[in-house]
Motif scaffolding. Structure first.
Motif, PDB file in Angstrom:
ATOM      1  N   LEU A   1       0.830  -1.196   0.000  1.00 14.52           N
ATOM      2  CA  LEU A   1       0.000   0.000   0.000  1.00 14.52           C
ATOM      3  C   LEU A   1       0.872   1.256   0.000  1.00 14.52           C
ATOM      4  CD1 LEU A   1      -2.762   1.379   0.173  1.00 14.52           C
ATOM      5  CD2 LEU A   1      -2.605   1.175   2.654  1.00 14.52           C
ATOM      6  N   LEU A   2       1.910   1.261   0.808  1.00 16.63           N
ATOM      7  CA  LEU A   2       2.828   2.396   0.859  1.00 16.63           C
ATOM      8  C   LEU A   2       3.557   2.566  -0.476  1.00 16.63           C
ATOM      9  CD1 LEU A   2       3.911   4.666   2.567  1.00 16.63           C
ATOM     10  CD2 LEU A   2       5.591   3.085   3.530  1.00 16.63           C
ATOM     11  N   GLN A   3       3.937   1.451  -1.095  1.00 16.46           N
ATOM     12  CA  GLN A   3       4.566   1.513  -2.421  1.00 16.46           C
ATOM     13  C   GLN A   3       3.618   2.149  -3.428  1.00 16.46           C
ATOM     14  OE1 GLN A   3       5.361  -2.667  -2.902  1.00 16.46           O
ATOM     15  NE2 GLN A   3       7.544  -2.426  -2.425  1.00 16.46           N
ATOM     16  N   ALA A   4       2.359   1.736  -3.409  1.00 15.70           N
ATOM     17  CA  ALA A   4       1.370   2.288  -4.339  1.00 15.70           C
ATOM     18  C   ALA A   4       1.180   3.780  -4.116  1.00 15.70           C
ATOM     19  CB  ALA A   4       0.042   1.541  -4.196  1.00 15.70           C
ATOM     20  N   VAL A   5       1.119   4.184  -2.852  1.00 12.26           N
ATOM     21  CA  VAL A   5       0.947   5.607  -2.541  1.00 12.26           C
ATOM     22  C   VAL A   5       2.144   6.404  -3.051  1.00 12.26           C
ATOM     23  CG1 VAL A   5       0.845   7.278  -0.644  1.00 12.26           C
ATOM     24  CG2 VAL A   5      -0.621   5.250  -0.609  1.00 12.26           C
ATOM     25  N   LEU A   6       3.355   5.900  -2.820  1.00 11.14           N
ATOM     26  CA  LEU A   6       4.547   6.607  -3.298  1.00 11.14           C
ATOM     27  C   LEU A   6       4.603   6.639  -4.824  1.00 11.14           C
ATOM     28  CD1 LEU A   6       7.244   5.476  -0.723  1.00 11.14           C
ATOM     29  CD2 LEU A   6       6.375   7.786  -1.092  1.00 11.14           C
ATOM     30  N   LEU A   7       4.152   5.579  -5.471  1.00 10.61           N
ATOM     31  CA  LEU A   7       4.125   5.581  -6.937  1.00 10.61           C
ATOM     32  C   LEU A   7       3.097   6.559  -7.486  1.00 10.61           C
ATOM     33  CD1 LEU A   7       4.605   1.816  -7.843  1.00 10.61           C
ATOM     34  CD2 LEU A   7       6.148   3.711  -8.376  1.00 10.61           C
ATOM     35  N   LEU A   8       2.064   6.835  -6.712  1.00 11.36           N
ATOM     36  CA  LEU A   8       1.048   7.802  -7.144  1.00 11.36           C
ATOM     37  C   LEU A   8       1.574   9.239  -7.150  1.00 11.36           C
ATOM     38  CD1 LEU A   8      -2.290   6.569  -5.562  1.00 11.36           C
ATOM     39  CD2 LEU A   8      -1.764   6.849  -7.982  1.00 11.36           C
ATOM     40  N   VAL A   9       2.647   9.480  -6.403  1.00  9.51           N
ATOM     41  CA  VAL A   9       3.235  10.826  -6.368  1.00  9.51           C
ATOM     42  C   VAL A   9       3.559  11.286  -7.783  1.00  9.51           C
ATOM     43  CG1 VAL A   9       5.333  12.088  -5.690  1.00  9.51           C
ATOM     44  CG2 VAL A   9       4.114  10.683  -4.018  1.00  9.51           C
ATOM     45  N   PHE A  10       4.134  10.410  -8.577  1.00  4.66           N
ATOM     46  CA  PHE A  10       4.556  10.785  -9.925  1.00  4.66           C
ATOM     47  C   PHE A  10       3.397  11.223 -10.820  1.00  4.66           C
ATOM     48  CE2 PHE A  10       5.605   9.756 -14.336  1.00  4.66           C
ATOM     49  CZ  PHE A  10       6.701  10.589 -14.514  1.00  4.66           C
ATOM     50  N   PRO A  11       2.396  10.370 -11.050  1.00  5.13           N
ATOM     51  CA  PRO A  11       1.325  10.818 -11.956  1.00  5.13           C
ATOM     52  C   PRO A  11       0.563  12.028 -11.434  1.00  5.13           C
ATOM     53  CG  PRO A  11       0.802   8.655 -11.041  1.00  5.13           C
ATOM     54  CD  PRO A  11       2.198   8.983 -10.619  1.00  5.13           C
ATOM     55  N   VAL A  12       0.343  12.090 -10.127  1.00  2.00           N
ATOM     56  CA  VAL A  12      -0.393  13.230  -9.573  1.00  2.00           C
ATOM     57  C   VAL A  12       0.372  14.528  -9.829  1.00  2.00           C
ATOM     58  CG1 VAL A  12      -1.133  14.318  -7.410  1.00  2.00           C
ATOM     59  CG2 VAL A  12      -1.710  11.929  -7.867  1.00  2.00           C
ATOM     60  N   LEU A  13       1.671  14.532  -9.547  1.00  2.00           N
ATOM     61  CA  LEU A  13       2.437  15.766  -9.698  1.00  2.00           C
ATOM     62  C   LEU A  13       2.640  16.167 -11.156  1.00  2.00           C
ATOM     63  CD1 LEU A  13       5.040  15.486  -6.803  1.00  2.00           C
ATOM     64  CD2 LEU A  13       3.109  17.056  -6.984  1.00  2.00           C
ATOM     65  N   VAL A  14       2.830  15.199 -12.056  1.00  4.00           N
ATOM     66  CA  VAL A  14       2.988  15.613 -13.459  1.00  4.00           C
ATOM     67  C   VAL A  14       1.663  16.121 -14.032  1.00  4.00           C
ATOM     68  CG1 VAL A  14       5.049  14.225 -13.953  1.00  4.00           C
ATOM     69  CG2 VAL A  14       2.810  13.285 -14.460  1.00  4.00           C
ATOM     70  N   VAL A  15       0.558  15.561 -13.589  1.00  2.00           N
ATOM     71  CA  VAL A  15      -0.746  16.072 -14.031  1.00  2.00           C
ATOM     72  C   VAL A  15      -0.961  17.482 -13.479  1.00  2.00           C
ATOM     73  CG1 VAL A  15      -3.245  15.783 -13.757  1.00  2.00           C
ATOM     74  CG2 VAL A  15      -1.839  13.840 -14.435  1.00  2.00           C
ATOM     75  N   VAL A  16      -0.640  17.692 -12.208  1.00  2.00           N
ATOM     76  CA  VAL A  16      -0.775  19.029 -11.627  1.00  2.00           C
ATOM     77  C   VAL A  16       0.123  20.017 -12.382  1.00  2.00           C
ATOM     78  CG1 VAL A  16      -0.318  20.424  -9.559  1.00  2.00           C
ATOM     79  CG2 VAL A  16      -1.530  18.257  -9.354  1.00  2.00           C
ATOM     80  N   GLY A  17       1.345  19.604 -12.696  1.00  2.20           N
ATOM     81  CA  GLY A  17       2.251  20.471 -13.454  1.00  2.20           C
ATOM     82  C   GLY A  17       1.693  20.821 -14.821  1.00  2.20           C
ATOM     83  N   GLY A  18       1.152  19.835 -15.521  1.00  2.00           N
ATOM     84  CA  GLY A  18       0.570  20.085 -16.838  1.00  2.00           C
ATOM     85  C   GLY A  18      -0.645  21.000 -16.766  1.00  2.00           C
ATOM     86  N   LEU A  19      -1.496  20.774 -15.770  1.00  2.00           N
ATOM     87  CA  LEU A  19      -2.688  21.622 -15.614  1.00  2.00           C
ATOM     88  C   LEU A  19      -2.321  23.047 -15.216  1.00  2.00           C
ATOM     89  CD1 LEU A  19      -5.175  19.154 -13.880  1.00  2.00           C
ATOM     90  CD2 LEU A  19      -5.270  20.024 -16.234  1.00  2.00           C
TER      91      LEU A  19
END
Length: 172
Positions: free
Chosen positions: A4-22
């Motif tokens: 679960l912690l691995q999944a949460v840390l992996l979510l950092v990447f897509p969330v932040l690049v989407v926020v950056g693009g938006l």
């Protein structure tokens, strides 16, 4: 708990690049905190996924090479400074295996973005676009630049499954 912690840390990447693009799409800027959090988030994600020090070193070299390329593109006025930093921070996460896909997908997304902006900025569509939100009207302004962070985000998201981080995740 660890998966679960691995999944949460992996979510950092897509969330932040989407926020950056938006953010780039709506304001023509990518705040430094986005690239900074990507850089800071890489190390715990890599360690928790069991990435070896040599592979982490390769990721670092890829990120530095992408930063050098981004700085060169910024110096040539092809992209903005935030774009260069987001490009490099995403490259750090993607590493060697996904880098070719990242560059190709980012280029293709950039071409699609340019075509979309040309359409929005055409005399036929521009009057309709100007009646929308201010940020959308700004996209239709021929004097404005291209929010290339959008293309970087698309390329990064499409390349992420090929990254060594995703390949190391047992849930993938």
């Amino acid at each position: 708990m660890i998966p679960l912690l691995q999944a949460v840390l992996l979510l950092v990447f897509p969330v932040l690049v989407v926020v950056g693009g938006l953010r780039d799409l709506t304001s023509f800027t990518i705040p430094n905190w986005i690239s900074g959090l990507l850089i800071l988030g890489f190390v715990p994600a890599a360690l928790l996924l069991g990435i070896s020090p040599s592979v982490m070193g390769l990721h670092l070299l890829v990120g530095l090479a992408a930063l050098a390329a981004g700085v060169a593109m910024f110096a040539l006025r092809w992209i903005g400074g935030g774009d260069a930093k987001l490009f490099a921070a995403a490259a750090l996460w993607l590493g060697g295996p996904a880098m070719i896909s990242y560059v190709v997908m980012t280029g293709l997304a950039g071409g699609a973005l340019a075509l979309a902006l040309l359409s929005l900025r055409s005399p036929m569509l521009r009057p309709y676009v100007l009646s929308g939100p201010a940020w959308f009207g700004r996209l239709a302004d021929p004097a404005e630049s291209v929010p290339y962070g959008v293309a970087i985000a698309v390329g990064a998201l499409l390349a992420f499954p090929a990254s060594s981080l995703m390949q190391a995740w047992p849930g993938f």
